[in-house]
Structure formats: structure tokens, C-alpha cells
Design a protein around this motif. Sequence first.
Motif, mmCIF file in Angstrom:
data_model
loop_
_atom_site.group_PDB
_atom_site.id
_atom_site.type_symbol
_atom_site.label_atom_id
_atom_site.label_comp_id
_atom_site.label_asym_id
_atom_site.label_seq_id
_atom_site.Cartn_x
_atom_site.Cartn_y
_atom_site.Cartn_z
ATOM 1 N N ARG A 93 -47.440 -17.429 6.658
ATOM 2 C CA ARG A 93 -47.077 -16.656 7.849
ATOM 3 C C ARG A 93 -47.125 -17.537 9.097
ATOM 4 O O ARG A 93 -47.966 -17.350 9.981
ATOM 5 N N PRO A 94 -46.233 -18.519 9.204
ATOM 6 C CA PRO A 94 -46.300 -19.451 10.340
ATOM 7 C C PRO A 94 -46.043 -18.795 11.692
ATOM 8 O O PRO A 94 -46.340 -19.393 12.729
ATOM 9 N N GLU A 95 -45.532 -17.573 11.694
ATOM 10 C CA GLU A 95 -45.257 -16.876 12.957
ATOM 11 C C GLU A 95 -46.514 -16.313 13.614
ATOM 12 O O GLU A 95 -46.489 -15.916 14.781
ATOM 13 N N LEU A 96 -47.628 -16.259 12.890
ATOM 14 C CA LEU A 96 -48.861 -15.702 13.449
ATOM 15 C C LEU A 96 -49.501 -16.696 14.420
ATOM 16 O O LEU A 96 -49.749 -17.842 14.072
ATOM 17 N N SER A 97 -49.785 -16.235 15.622
ATOM 18 C CA SER A 97 -50.469 -17.090 16.603
ATOM 19 C C SER A 97 -51.967 -17.116 16.302
ATOM 20 O O SER A 97 -52.509 -16.179 15.713
ATOM 21 N N VAL A 98 -52.623 -18.182 16.739
ATOM 22 C CA VAL A 98 -54.049 -18.368 16.466
ATOM 23 C C VAL A 98 -54.786 -18.657 17.769
ATOM 24 O O VAL A 98 -54.436 -19.588 18.499
ATOM 25 N N ILE A 99 -55.817 -17.840 18.045
ATOM 26 C CA ILE A 99 -56.725 -18.040 19.170
ATOM 27 C C ILE A 99 -58.112 -18.264 18.602
ATOM 28 O O ILE A 99 -58.553 -17.522 17.713
ATOM 29 N N ILE A 100 -58.814 -19.278 19.113
ATOM 30 C CA ILE A 100 -60.185 -19.546 18.667
ATOM 31 C C ILE A 100 -61.092 -19.677 19.883
ATOM 32 O O ILE A 100 -60.764 -20.384 20.836
ATOM 33 N N TYR A 101 -62.231 -18.990 19.820
ATOM 34 C CA TYR A 101 -63.304 -19.130 20.808
ATOM 35 C C TYR A 101 -64.335 -20.099 20.260
ATOM 36 O O TYR A 101 -64.694 -20.014 19.081
ATOM 37 N N THR A 102 -64.841 -20.982 21.112
ATOM 38 C CA THR A 102 -65.895 -21.905 20.705
ATOM 39 C C THR A 102 -66.834 -22.195 21.869
ATOM 40 O O THR A 102 -66.405 -22.219 23.022
ATOM 41 N N GLY A 103 -68.083 -22.426 21.557
ATOM 42 C CA GLY A 103 -69.048 -22.857 22.558
ATOM 43 C C GLY A 103 -68.973 -24.355 22.820
ATOM 44 O O GLY A 103 -69.502 -24.857 23.807
ATOM 45 N N TYR A 104 -68.314 -25.087 21.929
ATOM 46 C CA TYR A 104 -68.094 -26.508 22.154
ATOM 47 C C TYR A 104 -67.056 -26.700 23.254
ATOM 48 O O TYR A 104 -66.218 -25.830 23.494
ATOM 49 N N GLY A 127 -66.250 -23.767 25.652
ATOM 50 C CA GLY A 127 -67.396 -23.785 26.540
ATOM 51 C C GLY A 127 -68.416 -22.713 26.237
ATOM 52 O O GLY A 127 -68.080 -21.637 25.747
ATOM 53 N N PRO A 128 -69.680 -23.002 26.527
ATOM 54 C CA PRO A 128 -70.730 -22.011 26.283
ATOM 55 C C PRO A 128 -70.615 -20.839 27.247
ATOM 56 O O PRO A 128 -70.103 -20.989 28.363
ATOM 57 N N TYR A 129 -71.091 -19.686 26.814
ATOM 58 C CA TYR A 129 -71.135 -18.524 27.703
ATOM 59 C C TYR A 129 -72.309 -18.697 28.663
ATOM 60 O O TYR A 129 -73.433 -18.983 28.250
ATOM 61 N N ILE A 130 -72.019 -18.541 29.954
ATOM 62 C CA ILE A 130 -73.063 -18.608 30.983
ATOM 63 C C ILE A 130 -73.038 -17.283 31.733
ATOM 64 O O ILE A 130 -72.101 -17.000 32.492
ATOM 65 N N GLU A 131 -74.054 -16.477 31.479
ATOM 66 C CA GLU A 131 -74.085 -15.100 31.982
ATOM 67 C C GLU A 131 -73.893 -15.028 33.501
ATOM 68 O O GLU A 131 -73.175 -14.156 33.987
ATOM 69 N N THR A 132 -74.482 -15.946 34.250
ATOM 70 C CA THR A 132 -74.363 -15.903 35.711
ATOM 71 C C THR A 132 -72.952 -16.234 36.194
ATOM 72 O O THR A 132 -72.626 -15.997 37.355
ATOM 73 N N LEU A 133 -72.103 -16.778 35.309
ATOM 74 C CA LEU A 133 -70.718 -17.099 35.665
ATOM 75 C C LEU A 133 -69.719 -16.084 35.114
ATOM 76 O O LEU A 133 -68.515 -16.315 35.143
#
Length: 190
Positions: A93-104, A127-133
Motif C-alpha cells: 500500500r505505497p499510497e499510505l502516508s506515514v507519520i512518526i512521533y519520537t522523543g529523539y 523532540g522530547p515533550y516539555i510540559e512547560t512548552l
Amino acid sequence: MNLRVYNICSTGCRTLGPGNRFVVWTQGCNRQCKGCITPESRPLDGGRDIDIETIASAIIKNNQISGITISGGEPFLQSKQLKLLLEKINKARPELSVIIYTGYLIEELNWQDALDVLSKTDLLIDGPYIETLNDGIGLRGSSNQRLHFLTDRLISWKDDMETGKRKIEIYIYADKIINYGIPIKKQETL
């Protein structure tokens, strides 16, 4: 080969990228980001092992989705497994887009399996999640996180993904209630 998974939304989610998306939350994360939306996904021995063929087959057969979003935990802790999963999906299924979240940060993803995953990724949110941001906007959790459009496939949604209003979907099951999406910024109370 198995992928250790925290959760899967196989029916489709419309809040973690454009269109109706199959979402996989990987299990295991070494970071301890304050305010993490899925702290249950942190233990490396939590979740459940699912055969990559089983996950790939479910994605390939699902004609209701327009893409895949992978989050965590930390997906790149299982980069070898993700590489195999994305190769199988992309072949069928090459038409499927791919999104990835990472802390790196993208600059840290320099080992071969990670580079192979990136070669099959349309949008990387790093990037890491920073609650104050947490400014409550866009498809990222905090303003330090960056959206890297690795292909042009999702570029037409760039403005909305960077500065759009966040949305969540609420699913009620017999034994639990689950929110999918990125919560708006927590409001301070007096």
C-alpha cells in the motif's frame, strides 16, 4: 518478529494527522517527560507482543485508512521491527502516508535501522515533550518539537499541522474510555 505494542487504533483516527489513520503506539520509553500523555507506555516490559505480519496485514486490508501514525512509548527503540513493518506496508500500500512521533531529535537517528525507517516516513515529529512548552497548538505536544516533512506527501497540511487547533476523539469501550489526539494545553485554575 514481534513489535511490542501499547495500543492500536485499527478503526481509524482523525486527530493524529490528516485523513483517517491507523495508529500504533509502541511500548517502551526511557524518557521520563513530565506530563507524558501515555506514561503507561513507558515500561519496556509492558504492553503486548504482536507479530509484525499480523499488524501489517490489518493495515494493508483496511481500506478505510489513508495513512499510518506511529507514536509511543518511543518507536525508535524498536527501529528494526518498524523498518520491517513499514517495508511490508509500503510494498502492498505505497499510497499510505506515514507519520512518526519520537522523543529523539532527527539528528540522533543515525543508526541504519532508524535511517531505513526515516526513508519510509513522510512526516517525523521529533523532540522530547516539555510540559512547560505546551502551547496548545498544532500536531506536536510542545513548541520545542519539530515537524520534519521528509517527503512532499503531507505538505499541503503543513499550516494546520504546525499551527492548527488540536482535537481529540473519545472512544468508549465496555471496560475503558480512551482519548485519541493531542490534548489542548491544561488551563491553570485559580
